[in-house]
Design a protein around this motif. Structure first.
Motif, PDB file in Angstrom:
ATOM      1  N   VAL A  21      37.428  40.903  40.092  1.00  0.00           N
ATOM      2  CA  VAL A  21      38.652  41.399  40.714  1.00  0.00           C
ATOM      3  C   VAL A  21      39.717  41.437  39.635  1.00  0.00           C
ATOM      4  CG1 VAL A  21      40.344  41.118  42.550  1.00  0.00           C
ATOM      5  CG2 VAL A  21      37.983  40.356  42.917  1.00  0.00           C
ATOM      6  N   GLY A  22      40.130  42.639  39.274  1.00  0.00           N
ATOM      7  CA  GLY A  22      41.128  42.818  38.222  1.00  0.00           C
ATOM      8  C   GLY A  22      40.668  43.849  37.223  1.00  0.00           C
ATOM      9  N   GLY A  23      41.491  44.872  37.004  1.00  0.00           N
ATOM     10  CA  GLY A  23      41.122  45.949  36.093  1.00  0.00           C
ATOM     11  C   GLY A  23      41.931  45.961  34.816  1.00  0.00           C
ATOM     12  N   GLY A  24      42.618  44.841  34.516  1.00  0.00           N
ATOM     13  CA  GLY A  24      43.435  44.744  33.309  1.00  0.00           C
ATOM     14  C   GLY A  24      42.670  44.114  32.158  1.00  0.00           C
ATOM     15  N   GLY A  27      40.029  41.347  33.205  1.00  0.00           N
ATOM     16  CA  GLY A  27      38.851  41.958  33.820  1.00  0.00           C
ATOM     17  C   GLY A  27      37.999  42.684  32.802  1.00  0.00           C
ATOM     18  N   LEU A  28      38.662  43.377  31.876  1.00  0.00           N
ATOM     19  CA  LEU A  28      37.948  44.076  30.807  1.00  0.00           C
ATOM     20  C   LEU A  28      37.191  43.095  29.929  1.00  0.00           C
ATOM     21  CD1 LEU A  28      37.340  46.597  29.039  1.00  0.00           C
ATOM     22  CD2 LEU A  28      39.515  46.134  27.865  1.00  0.00           C
ATOM     23  N   GLU A  29      37.858  42.011  29.524  1.00  0.00           N
ATOM     24  CA  GLU A  29      37.228  41.012  28.659  1.00  0.00           C
ATOM     25  C   GLU A  29      35.998  40.391  29.316  1.00  0.00           C
ATOM     26  OE1 GLU A  29      38.149  36.478  27.303  1.00  0.00           O
ATOM     27  OE2 GLU A  29      39.884  37.824  27.377  1.00  0.00           O
ATOM     28  N   ALA A  85      40.132  37.865  38.073  1.00  0.00           N
ATOM     29  CA  ALA A  85      40.694  38.174  36.757  1.00  0.00           C
ATOM     30  C   ALA A  85      42.002  38.949  36.877  1.00  0.00           C
ATOM     31  CB  ALA A  85      39.671  38.982  35.952  1.00  0.00           C
ATOM     32  N   THR A  86      42.810  38.573  37.848  1.00  0.00           N
ATOM     33  CA  THR A  86      44.113  39.239  37.978  1.00  0.00           C
ATOM     34  C   THR A  86      45.172  38.379  37.302  1.00  0.00           C
ATOM     35  OG1 THR A  86      44.999  38.221  40.009  1.00  0.00           O
ATOM     36  CG2 THR A  86      43.326  39.950  40.287  1.00  0.00           C
ATOM     37  N   GLU A  90      48.648  33.761  43.004  1.00  0.00           N
ATOM     38  CA  GLU A  90      48.449  33.688  44.456  1.00  0.00           C
ATOM     39  C   GLU A  90      47.200  34.470  44.868  1.00  0.00           C
ATOM     40  OE1 GLU A  90      51.324  35.125  43.120  1.00  0.00           O
ATOM     41  OE2 GLU A  90      52.474  33.263  43.085  1.00  0.00           O
ATOM     42  N   LEU A  91      47.033  35.651  44.288  1.00  0.00           N
ATOM     43  CA  LEU A  91      45.861  36.461  44.605  1.00  0.00           C
ATOM     44  C   LEU A  91      44.593  35.767  44.117  1.00  0.00           C
ATOM     45  CD1 LEU A  91      44.434  38.947  45.667  1.00  0.00           C
ATOM     46  CD2 LEU A  91      45.078  40.155  43.548  1.00  0.00           C
ATOM     47  N   ASN A  92      44.611  35.246  42.890  1.00  0.00           N
ATOM     48  CA  ASN A  92      43.446  34.536  42.365  1.00  0.00           C
ATOM     49  C   ASN A  92      43.080  33.360  43.268  1.00  0.00           C
ATOM     50  OD1 ASN A  92      43.158  36.256  40.195  1.00  0.00           O
ATOM     51  ND2 ASN A  92      44.153  34.893  38.742  1.00  0.00           N
ATOM     52  N   TYR A  93      44.090  32.631  43.752  1.00  0.00           N
ATOM     53  CA  TYR A  93      43.835  31.501  44.641  1.00  0.00           C
ATOM     54  C   TYR A  93      43.231  31.977  45.965  1.00  0.00           C
ATOM     55  CZ  TYR A  93      44.376  27.116  47.123  1.00  0.00           C
ATOM     56  OH  TYR A  93      44.115  25.970  47.833  1.00  0.00           O
ATOM     57  N   CYS A  94      43.739  33.082  46.481  1.00  0.00           N
ATOM     58  CA  CYS A  94      43.199  33.653  47.721  1.00  0.00           C
ATOM     59  C   CYS A  94      41.728  34.028  47.539  1.00  0.00           C
ATOM     60  CB  CYS A  94      44.029  34.873  48.121  1.00  0.00           C
ATOM     61  SG  CYS A  94      43.353  35.791  49.515  1.00  0.00           S
ATOM     62  N   ILE A  95      41.411  34.671  46.412  1.00  0.00           N
ATOM     63  CA  ILE A  95      40.017  35.056  46.123  1.00  0.00           C
ATOM     64  C   ILE A  95      39.150  33.804  46.046  1.00  0.00           C
ATOM     65  CG2 ILE A  95      38.492  36.147  44.431  1.00  0.00           C
ATOM     66  CD1 ILE A  95      41.032  37.837  43.607  1.00  0.00           C
TER      67      ILE A  95
END
Length: 197
Positions: A21-24, A27-29, A85-86, A90-95
């Motif tokens: 989760v995360g396209g930055g 996430g790329l790494e 990987a955002t 807060e989003l990472n914790y939710c995931i």
């Protein structure tokens, strides 16, 4: 004094389905690290936006799926591993919460306390693969050790491994006798130079 309690495991990523989760940059790494170790990795990346490099990777690897949308619980279905990987805590914790709820192993980037596993630095010489972990304390030290080992281990070691595999396959006897014979054959690899001459 705290010690590294991690149990090293090598995943067969071509048999598993990983959600990133995360396209930055993070996430790329993580996606590149998995593909570097297993080009047949099955990876789904969910994000609102993707770096151009991720778009390019998805064109090169048919087993990479990019889904442009916000994360939802349904994204976890059928996944074996998750990497949050955002750049939003807060989003990472939710995931993390959702993954734990359905017992899917998760790595939350740069948050060791929320990780079931780490992606360590990896040294590879053909079939030999060594993973390095600092228990999340210093990825920089792990990268430096990787450089040292990469230079110190000869490229010809893969040829040695292949020959030992053939020898192991031809040995007769039970497991114990095979181990003794292989230990005898490989003793020269760990014998001090003064004894080898």
């Amino acid at each position: 004094m705290e010690e590294n309690q991690l149990f090293p495991v090598f995943f067969k990523l071509h048999r598993l389905h990983v959600l990133v989760v995360g396209g930055g940059n993070i996430g790329l790494e993580k996606t590149q690290a998995m593909l570097q170790n297993c080009p047949q990795s099955n990876i789904t990346v969910v994000a609102l936006d993707f770096l151009p490099d991720l778009l390019e990777i998805a064109q090169q690897y048919p087993n990479i799926t990019l889904i442009q949308k916000s994360f939802s619980c349904g994204d976890l279905l059928g996944k074996d591993l998750v990497i949050a990987a955002t750049n939003k805590r807060e989003l990472n914790y939710c995931i993390w919460e959702k993954a734990k709820g359905i017992k899917v192993l998760i790595n939350v980037a740069d948050t060791p306390d929320l990780c079931d596993f780490y992606l360590g630095s990896v040294v590879q010489k053909g079939n030999l693969k060594i993973a390095i972990s600092t228990n999340g304390k210093s990825p920089t030290i792990a990268k430096r050790l990787k450089q040292v080992l990469q230079e110190a281990i000869p490229d010809t070691l893969d040829e040695v491994l292949s020959k030992l595999y053939v020898i192991r396959d031809r040995l007769k006897g039970d497991f114990t006798s095979k181990v003794k014979k292989l230990n005898s054959i490989t003793d020269v690899l760990v014998r001090p130079e003064s004894e080898s001459v």
